[in-house]
Design an enzyme around this catalytic site. Sequence first.
Site, PDB file in Angstrom:
ATOM      1  N   ARG A 104       0.883  -1.178   0.000  1.00 59.06           N
ATOM      2  CA  ARG A 104       0.000   0.000   0.000  1.00 59.06           C
ATOM      3  C   ARG A 104       0.916   1.223   0.000  1.00 59.06           C
ATOM      4  O   ARG A 104       1.702   1.423   0.921  1.00 59.06           O
ATOM      5  CB  ARG A 104      -0.908   0.001   1.231  1.00 59.06           C
ATOM      6  N   HIS A 131      -7.347   0.708  -6.442  1.00 58.66           N
ATOM      7  CA  HIS A 131      -7.588  -0.137  -5.253  1.00 58.66           C
ATOM      8  C   HIS A 131      -8.255  -1.429  -5.750  1.00 58.66           C
ATOM      9  O   HIS A 131      -9.419  -1.711  -5.448  1.00 58.66           O
ATOM     10  CB  HIS A 131      -8.463   0.614  -4.250  1.00 58.66           C
ATOM     11  N   GLN A 134     -10.091  -4.107  -3.386  1.00 56.02           N
ATOM     12  CA  GLN A 134     -11.399  -3.689  -2.879  1.00 56.02           C
ATOM     13  C   GLN A 134     -12.475  -3.901  -3.939  1.00 56.02           C
ATOM     14  O   GLN A 134     -13.561  -4.419  -3.643  1.00 56.02           O
ATOM     15  CB  GLN A 134     -11.356  -2.210  -2.468  1.00 56.02           C
ATOM     16  N   ASP A 219     -17.244   6.880  -1.719  1.00 57.03           N
ATOM     17  CA  ASP A 219     -16.029   6.737  -0.913  1.00 57.03           C
ATOM     18  C   ASP A 219     -15.772   8.107  -0.278  1.00 57.03           C
ATOM     19  O   ASP A 219     -16.425   9.102  -0.628  1.00 57.03           O
ATOM     20  CB  ASP A 219     -14.864   6.305  -1.838  1.00 57.03           C
ATOM     21  N   CYS A 259     -16.293   1.325   0.485  1.00 61.64           N
ATOM     22  CA  CYS A 259     -15.132   0.504   0.835  1.00 61.64           C
ATOM     23  C   CYS A 259     -14.735   0.637   2.297  1.00 61.64           C
ATOM     24  O   CYS A 259     -14.030  -0.224   2.829  1.00 61.64           O
ATOM     25  CB  CYS A 259     -13.955   0.828  -0.080  1.00 61.64           C
ATOM     26  N   ARG A 287     -13.365  -9.045   1.612  1.00 60.73           N
ATOM     27  CA  ARG A 287     -11.941  -8.785   1.358  1.00 60.73           C
ATOM     28  C   ARG A 287     -11.127 -10.023   1.748  1.00 60.73           C
ATOM     29  O   ARG A 287     -10.203 -10.426   1.051  1.00 60.73           O
ATOM     30  CB  ARG A 287     -11.458  -7.569   2.186  1.00 60.73           C
TER      31      ARG A 287
HETATM   32  N1  NVA Z   1      -9.994   6.381  -1.420  1.00 61.29           N
HETATM   33  C1  NVA Z   1      -9.615   6.038  -0.065  1.00 61.29           C
HETATM   34  C2  NVA Z   1      -9.809   4.570   0.166  1.00 61.29           C
HETATM   35  C3  NVA Z   1      -9.460   4.099   1.548  1.00 61.29           C
HETATM   36  C4  NVA Z   1      -9.616   2.601   1.694  1.00 61.29           C
HETATM   37  C5  NVA Z   1      -8.160   6.427   0.164  1.00 61.29           C
HETATM   38  O1  NVA Z   1      -7.343   6.248  -0.763  1.00 61.29           O
HETATM   39  O2  NVA Z   1      -7.847   6.921   1.240  1.00 61.29           O
HETATM   40  N1   CP Z   2     -11.216  -0.385   2.447  1.00 57.66           N
HETATM   41  C1   CP Z   2      -9.939  -0.439   2.877  1.00 57.66           C
HETATM   42  O1   CP Z   2      -9.008  -0.680   2.113  1.00 57.66           O
HETATM   43  O2   CP Z   2      -9.789  -0.229   4.218  1.00 57.66           O
HETATM   44  P1   CP Z   2      -8.442   0.003   5.026  1.00 57.66           P
HETATM   45  O3   CP Z   2      -7.913   1.360   4.636  1.00 57.66           O
HETATM   46  O4   CP Z   2      -8.851  -0.058   6.475  1.00 57.66           O
HETATM   47  O5   CP Z   2      -7.452  -1.074   4.665  1.00 57.66           O
END
Ligand code: NVA
Ligand code: CP
Length: 304
Positions: A104, A131, A134, A219, A259, A287
């Site tokens: 990540r 992502h 997800q 989101d 998500c 997930r």
């Molecule tokens: N779009 C959000 C998703 C978090 C799971 C982010 O990138 O922070």
């Molecule tokens: N939806 C998701 O990826 O959640 P986290 O940021 O908690 O991993």
Amino acid sequence: MAIKHFLQFSDFTLDEFEYVMGRARIIKQKFKNYEPHPTLADRTLVMVFEKNSTRTRLSFEAGMHQMGGAAIYLNTRDSQLGRGEPVEDAAQVMSRMCDVIMIRTFGQEIIERFARHSRVPVINGLTNEHHPCQVLADVFTYIEHRGSITGKTVAWVGDANNMLYSWLQAAQVFGFHVNVSTPAGYPIDQSLVAPDNQRYTFFANPSDACQDADLVTTDVWTSMGFEEENAARLKAFDGWIVDAAKMKRARPDVLFMHCLPAHRGEEVAAEVIDGPQSVVWDEAENRLHVQKALLEFLVLGRLA
Ligand code: NVA
Ligand code: CP
């Protein structure tokens, strides 16, 4: 033979997704029945986090344990990545000590550089641009509740962010349509959409995007890494909340997904996320199941 990675949704074919989702159904059923599924015994996943996480870390870590393997958590703060070790060097070293890597991070180019220097499969656990894990869970969840997603309409109401770009790729693979509504000043970045993608329509009005939708999804308005824009975004996204009025424009059997983590009263009203059309908890749980199937497929290939 080239190593198979999952860096964005379009990296897999429909046939590969159907295989992985078929395995996920078996793996989920076994999990529910407390049946062991140790297909990754003695295998190791390394997880690199440059941003926060609850679901992604937990689902990958629990998933590896449940398949008889191990998961090792690294973050930028206390690994050498945070002190400037080149991504290419980190990839060489990490991939000599484990069987699969999940990352990540910020820019998609970071994970692509990492993958080019890795001896083992690399999975995108979220970048600024994508992502895919997800959206794999989301498509699986839709199919679980309503059957095939092909030909259906998904309404995306909110930011033009990583989730949207993965949804747009999924629309091409699975053959569904995305009605997209983002506010002025937050347009779709065309460089992140395949030039031949005709599976979406833009709506200036977020309620119009929800018309006759089979699934409405949204989101956060401010993704990780964009926190300094939060105040401006709160103003710009006024009106883009998914509330009961917008859900009424959709089909009677519409589902709601997010998500998570969610901000009630910003991108979604409590009455929607906590209401009967919401499947957010199934979506979060899935997930675990889809990623176990994904890990198994990337490490072992297709099992008979
Ligand atoms: N779009 C959000 C998703 C978090 C799971 C982010 O990138 O922070
Ligand atoms: N939806 C998701 O990826 O959640 P986290 O940021 O908690 O991993």
